[in-house]
Scaffold this motif. Structure first.
Motif, short mmCIF file in Angstrom:
data_model
loop_
_atom_site.label_atom_id
_atom_site.label_comp_id
_atom_site.label_asym_id
_atom_site.label_seq_id
_atom_site.Cartn_x
_atom_site.Cartn_y
_atom_site.Cartn_z
N PRO A 1 26.24 -4.89 1.79
CA PRO A 1 27.38 -4.04 2.23
C PRO A 1 26.71 -2.60 2.38
N SER A 2 25.50 -2.41 1.56
CA SER A 2 24.82 -1.09 1.81
C SER A 2 24.04 -0.83 3.03
N LEU A 3 23.90 -2.41 3.79
CA LEU A 3 22.85 -2.19 4.95
C LEU A 3 21.54 -1.91 4.33
N VAL B 1 21.12 4.15 2.19
CA VAL B 1 22.13 4.84 1.37
C VAL B 1 23.46 5.23 2.34
N ARG B 2 24.65 4.90 2.19
CA ARG B 2 25.87 5.28 2.72
C ARG B 2 26.23 6.34 2.33
N ALA C 1 19.42 6.91 5.63
CA ALA C 1 20.90 6.99 5.30
C ALA C 1 21.71 7.03 6.44
N LYS D 1 29.28 6.07 5.76
CA LYS D 1 30.03 4.93 4.84
C LYS D 1 30.78 4.18 5.83
N TYR E 1 31.84 -3.81 4.03
CA TYR E 1 30.79 -3.23 4.86
C TYR E 1 31.52 -1.95 5.50
N ARG E 2 32.71 -1.84 5.65
CA ARG E 2 33.59 -0.68 6.13
C ARG E 2 32.93 -0.39 7.59
N ASP F 1 38.72 5.40 1.41
CA ASP F 1 37.55 5.78 1.90
C ASP F 1 37.46 6.24 3.33
#
Length: 784
Positions: A521-523, A526-527, A555, A558, A589-590, A718
Motif C-alpha cells: 500500500p505504501s508503494l 513515503v506517502r 515521496a 497519499k 492503496y487509496r 484521508d
C-alpha cells in the motif's frame, strides 16, 4: 427550470402545439440570419458565371430559358428534396453536418479508429439516440466493414475530406459574396477602377473577420432582418421583371427546356453547369448549422420563404436577360429598376456579409468537432454565448481564414474564377454527404440496402454530373479548394496518426498491477498528504509515466487519482453523466480512476469546480461501494467493470459529507497544510495576478455518524485531509519520435509533421485548464 417544464406539458394539446409552433417560428426567423445568408445571395453571380466562357456564343432566349429550367430543377431536387426532406431527419441528438453522420455511424457500428471506447459509454442517454433493434440483413455488411481496418480508415479520410472542403468554403464564401456585391458599384459608378472596388471588398472582409469575437447570437438577431428585407426585395424585383419583360418564362419550369438546352449547347452546356451549381451553394449550411435550430424551423423557413423567393428571383432575372442579352456580365444589377438601385445595392452588400457569416460559423464548429475526434491540433475555443450552447469562436482559425480569404480575393480578383473554386468545394461536400447518408440509411435507420443504393445512385448521378463539370474548371481557379483541402487534410491526418500511435504506445506499455501490488500500500515510498491527479489518455490500466515517479521520487501523494479526459461519439454529455469513477488496486492503496467524458460539441469550461466535483464523486463512490458489494471486489482483474457513473448534482442531499463554501480570502491562514510558506506566498501572488480565479473555497467535513463503517470513515477522512493539503496535477511532457526502423514516410510524418504541430498548438495543460502553479510535468520519450 419549473416554468419551462410547465411550458412543455400544458393540459391542453392545442396549447402545446401552439407553444411548439411559436418556438419554431422564432427559431425560423433567427435561421435567416445564420443559415440562409449564403444561399440567398447566390442570384448575385449565378447567371454571370454560367454564361461567361464557353456559353458566350449561345446567348439567346432559348439558352436562357434552359438555364433557368436547370436552376429550378437543381434547386428543387437538391436543397428541397435531399436536404429539407431527407437529410434534416438524420440528426445526431439535434446536431447536423458530416461529423454528426460519422458519429452516428461510429455508435451503430465499430467504425471508430481510436480504441478508447468503453462499454460504459453506451449507457449515456445521448448514445441511445435513434433506432436500436438489429436487423440481420445488414450485419454481414457491417461485419465486413468492421473487420477491415483499411475501409474504416478510408471512411475517416472521406469524412475529413468533406470537413476540409467546408473549411475551404469558409475561405471562398466571404471572397465571392463580398466581391460580387461590391462589384455593383462598377455598374453604376463607371469612374471607379477595379483596384478601388477590390480595396473596398478587402476592407469589408477585414471588418467581418474582426467582428467574429462578438459571437453568432448577436450577429443572428441583427442579421435576420437584413436577409428578410433582401429576400422581399429580390422577390419583388423578380416578380416585376417577369411581368414587365417576359411572362412566357413561366413555361421554362418544364424539364423539356433542359433537353433543348443540352441539344443546342452540347459539351459547352455541360461545362457551364459549373455556374448553375452556384445556385445551390450554401445548402450544406442548412444541415451543418442544425444544432443552433430545430429541423422543423429550418424546414418552415426554407419551404415557405427561401424557396419561393429565390425561384421567383431566378425566373425574373431570366425574363430580363431574355430581352436584354447584352446585360449578361452584370445581370443582377442591370435587372434592378433604376429608382431602387441604391437601396438594393446596400442591402445586397449587407446580405453578402451575412452569407459569409453562416459559413464562418460552420467552419468554427467543424474545427471544434475535428479536434474532439482527435483529428485537429489543440486550439483555443472561446464560448461566445451564455444562453445558446455550441456558439464558439476560434481566434487562430479566424485569422488564418482572414489571411486566406484576402489572398483569394487579391489573387483571383474575379468572381467567375472564385466561383469555379467555390462550386467545386460545395459539390464535393454534397457528394460526401450523400455517401455518408446512404450508410446511415443502412446502419442507423436500418432500412434495406436497396433503398440506400437507390438514394445513392439517384443523387450521385445528379451531383456527379455537376462535379464533373466543376472538375473541368480546375485550371481556371478550381485548384484553390483542392490545394486548401490537401493542406488541411495533411494537418488532420498527421495529427490523428500521431495521436493514435502515441495512444497505442501507452496501451502496450502499461504498468502491471502485479508489480504495483507487490510494492504494498505504501508503494515502497513515503506517502505525503495531498491528492495527486495523474493525467493520461488511457481509459484502463496504469500509464507508464507512473512507474517513472515511483522509481525516481522518494515521496508521493497519499491519494492518487488517474484522470482520463476523453471524447465520446455523442454531441453532448450531461453533467450528471460526466464522471466515471472506479478503484485501482485494493482499498488501502487509496488509488482511484476518474474518466471525464465530453461530447464532440461540449466546451471544456474552466469553472473552478473540477477538484471539488472530483472529491465529491470519489466520496460518493466510496460509500456506494460499501453499500453495494459488487463494487468492492477489489481483487477482480477487470478494471473497467468496477467503474460507476457519479452524478455531481445529487451531492448536497447526501449526508455523507458536509460541503461548506467560504470566501477564499479568509481561508489562507486557517488551513494548516503541509505546504511550505514559500508555496503559500507563491499561491497568494498567483491569486493576486489572476483575480478571476478567486471565487470561493469549498471545505468538506464528515458528520458524526456512528453507524458508518470505520474503514469507510477512515478512507473518507484521508480523502478530505488530502483535499485540504492541496491538489497537484501530474502530466507527461511527451516527445514523440519514430523508431529507427521506421519507413522514410513515417519518420517524415512523426518527426517533422507531428512534432511541428505539437510544438505550435496549445499545450495539453492549457487545453485542460490546469492551474500552472499546481502542475508537475515529467519528460517522457515515445518511440512509436
Amino acid at each position: 427550470m419549473e416554468p419551462e417544464s410547465g411550458l412543455r406539458g400544458p393540459s391542453n394539446p392545442s396549447q402545446l402545439s401552439w407553444v411548439n409552433l411559436s418556438r419554431n417560428l422564432i427559431l425560423a426567423y433567427q435561421s435567416f440570419g445564420v443559415v440562409y445568408g449564403d444561399l440567398s445571395t447566390s442570384p448575385l453571380y449565378v447567371y454571370t458565371s454560367t454564361f461567361i466562357g464557353k456559353l458566350q456564343k449561345y446567348q439567346n432566349e432559348e439558352a436562357i430559358f434552359g438555364a433557368f429550367s436547370l436552376i429550378f430543377w437543381t434547386f428543387t431536387l437538391i436543397p428541397l428534396i435531399k436536404y429539407v426532406f431527407i437529410l434534416l431527419g438524420a440528426d445526431d441528438n439535434g446536431e447536423g453536418g458530416t461529423f454528426a453522420l460519422y458519429s452516428l455511424l461510429c455508435r451503430h457500428a465499430k467504425f471508430s479508429l481510436l480504441p478508447n471506447q468503453q462499454a460504459a459509454d453506451e449507457e449515456l442517454s445521448a448514445y441511445k439516440y435513434g433506432p436500436t433493434a438489429q436487423v440481420t440483413s445488414t450485419s454481414a455488411l457491417k461485419r465486413f466493414l468492421e473487420k477491415h481496418k483499411k475501409l474504416r480508415t478510408a471512411l475517416l479520410v472521406v469524412v475529413l475530406f468533406g470537413a476540409c472542403m467546408v473549411i475551404g468554403d469558409g475561405v471562398l464564401t466571404p471572397a465571392i459574396s463580398v466581391l460580387s456585391s461590391v462589384s455593383g458599384l462598377e455598374v453604376y459608378e463607371t469612374k471607379l477602377t477595379k483596384g478601388e472596388v477590390l480595396l473596398l471588398a478587402c476592407v469589408i472582409l477585414v471588418g467581418l473577420f474582426a467582428l467574429q469575437h462578438c459571437g453568432t447570437h448577436r450577429v443572428a438577431f441583427m442579421f435576420a432582418p437584413i436577409v428578410i428585407i433582401w429576400l422581399v426585395s429580390i422577390f419583388s424585383i423578380g416578380l416585376y421583371n417577369i411581368i414587365h419583360w417576359n411572362p412566357k418564362i413561366v413555361r421554362a419550369i418544364s424539364p423539356l427546356y433542359i433537353i433543348k438546352f443540352f441539344g443546342q449547347t452540347g459539351k459547352d452546356g455541360w461545362i457551364s453547369l459549373g455556374g448553375i451549381l452556384l445556385s445551390i451553394t450554401g445548402t450544406e449550411a442548412m444541415f451543418a448549422d442544425l444544432g443552433h435550430f430545430t429541423a422543423l424551423s429550418i424546414r418552415i423557413a426554407f419551404a415557405f420563404v427561401i424557396y419561393p423567393c429565390l425561384v421567383v428571383q431566378y425566373m425574373g432575372q431570366a425574363a430580363f436577360l431574355s430581352k436584354n442579352l447584352n446585360s449578361i456580365n452584370k445581370s443582377f444589377y442591370d435587372s434592378i429598376p433604376e429608382p431602387v438601385f441604391w437601396p438594393v445595392f446596400v442591402i445586397a452588400t449587407l446580405a453578402a456579409i451575412v452569407g459569409s457569416q453562416a459559413v464562418i460559423t460552420a467552419t468554427f464548429s467543424i474545427v471544434k468537432q475535428c479536434h474532439a475526434l482527435g483529428c485537429f491540433p489543440r486550439v483555443k475555443v472561446v464560448h461566445t454565448s451564455k444562453h445558446i450552447y455550441g456558439q464558439i469562436y476560434i481566434p487562430e482559425i479566424n485569422w488564418i481564414l482572414m489571411v486566406l480569404t484576402l489572398a483569394v480575393t487579391l489573387g483571383f480578383q474575379d468572381t467567375t474564377l472564385i466561383g469555379n473554386a467555390y462550386g467545386l468545394a460545395c459539390m464535393t461536400v454534397m457528394f460526401t454527404t450523400t455517401f455518408l447518408m446512404s450508410l446511415v440509411i443502412i446502419f442507423v435507420w436500418q432500412k434495406s440496402v436497396l433503398l440506400a443504393a437507390s438514394f445513392l445512385i439517384f443523387f450521385w448521378f445528379i451531383e456527379g454530373v455537376y462535379l464533373s463539370a466543376a472538375l473541368m474548371k480546375v485550371p481556371q481557379g478550381g485548384w484553390a479548394p483542392l490545394v486548401l483541402s490537401v493542406i488541411f487534410m495533411l494537418v488532420m491526418y498527421i495529427w490523428h496518426y500521431g495521436t493514435r500511435r502515441k495512444y497505442n504506445f501507452d496501451l502496450h506499455n502499461k504498468v502491471s498491477l502485479k508489480w504495483l501490488m507487490g510494492l504494498g500500500p505504501s508503494l515502497g515510498i513515503v506517502r505525503v498528504p495531498g491528492i495527486g491527479l495523474i493525467y493520461s489518455e488511457l481509459a484502463t490500466g496504469v500509464p507508464a509515466i507512473f512507474s517513472h515517479f515511483v522509481t525516481n521520487l522518494p515521496a508521493f501523494h497519499k491519494v492518487l487519482v488517474f484522470v482520463c479526459v476523453k471524447s465520446v461519439p455523442v454531441p453532448f454529455v450531461s453533467p450528471e453523466e460526466r464522471f466515471l469513477i472506479g478503484r485501482v488496486c485494493p482499498r488501502p492503496y487509496r488509488m482511484y480512476r476518474c474518466i471525464v467524458r465530453y461530447g464532440y460539441k461540449d466546451i471544456q469550461k474552466d469553472d473552478g469546480d473540477f477538484e471539488n466535483n472530483l472529491v465529491q464523486s470519489i466520496a460518493e463512490f466510496i460509500q456506494m461501494e460499501a453499500v453495494e458489494p459488487q463494487f468492492s471486489s477489489s481483487e477482480s482483474p477487470s478494471l473497467d467493470g468496477r467503474m460507476a457513473v457519479m452524478s455531481t448534482r445529487s451531492f448536497q442531499s447526501s449526508l455523507s459529507i458536509i460541503v461548506t463554501e467560504e470566501d477564499i480570502i479568509n481561508i489562507d491562514d486557517s488551513i494548516q497544510s503541509s505546504k511550505s510558506l514559500t508555496l503559500q506566498s507563491l499561491r497568494s501572488a498567483y491569486d493576486d495576478d489572476n483575480p478571476q480565479i478567486r471565487r470561493h473555497q469549498v471545505r468538506f467535513k464528515l458528520p458524526q455518524n456512528p453507524s458508518m463503517d470505520p474503514s469507510v470513515r477512515d478512507e473518507l477522512m484521508d480523502l478530505i485531509q488530502a483535499k485540504e493539503a492541496g491538489v497537484a496535477y501530474i502530466m507527461g511532457h511527451s516527445y514523440v519520435k519514430a523508431r529507427r526502423t521506421s519507413t522514410f514516410l513515417k519518420k517524415l510524418a512523426i518527426d517533422i509533421g507531428y512534432s511541428f504541430l505539437r510544438k505550435n498548438c496549445r499545450g495539453p495543460a492549457v487545453a485542460l485548464n490546469i492551474p500552472h502553479i499546481s502542475l508537475i510535468e515529467v519528460g517522457m520519450i515515445y518511440y512509436v
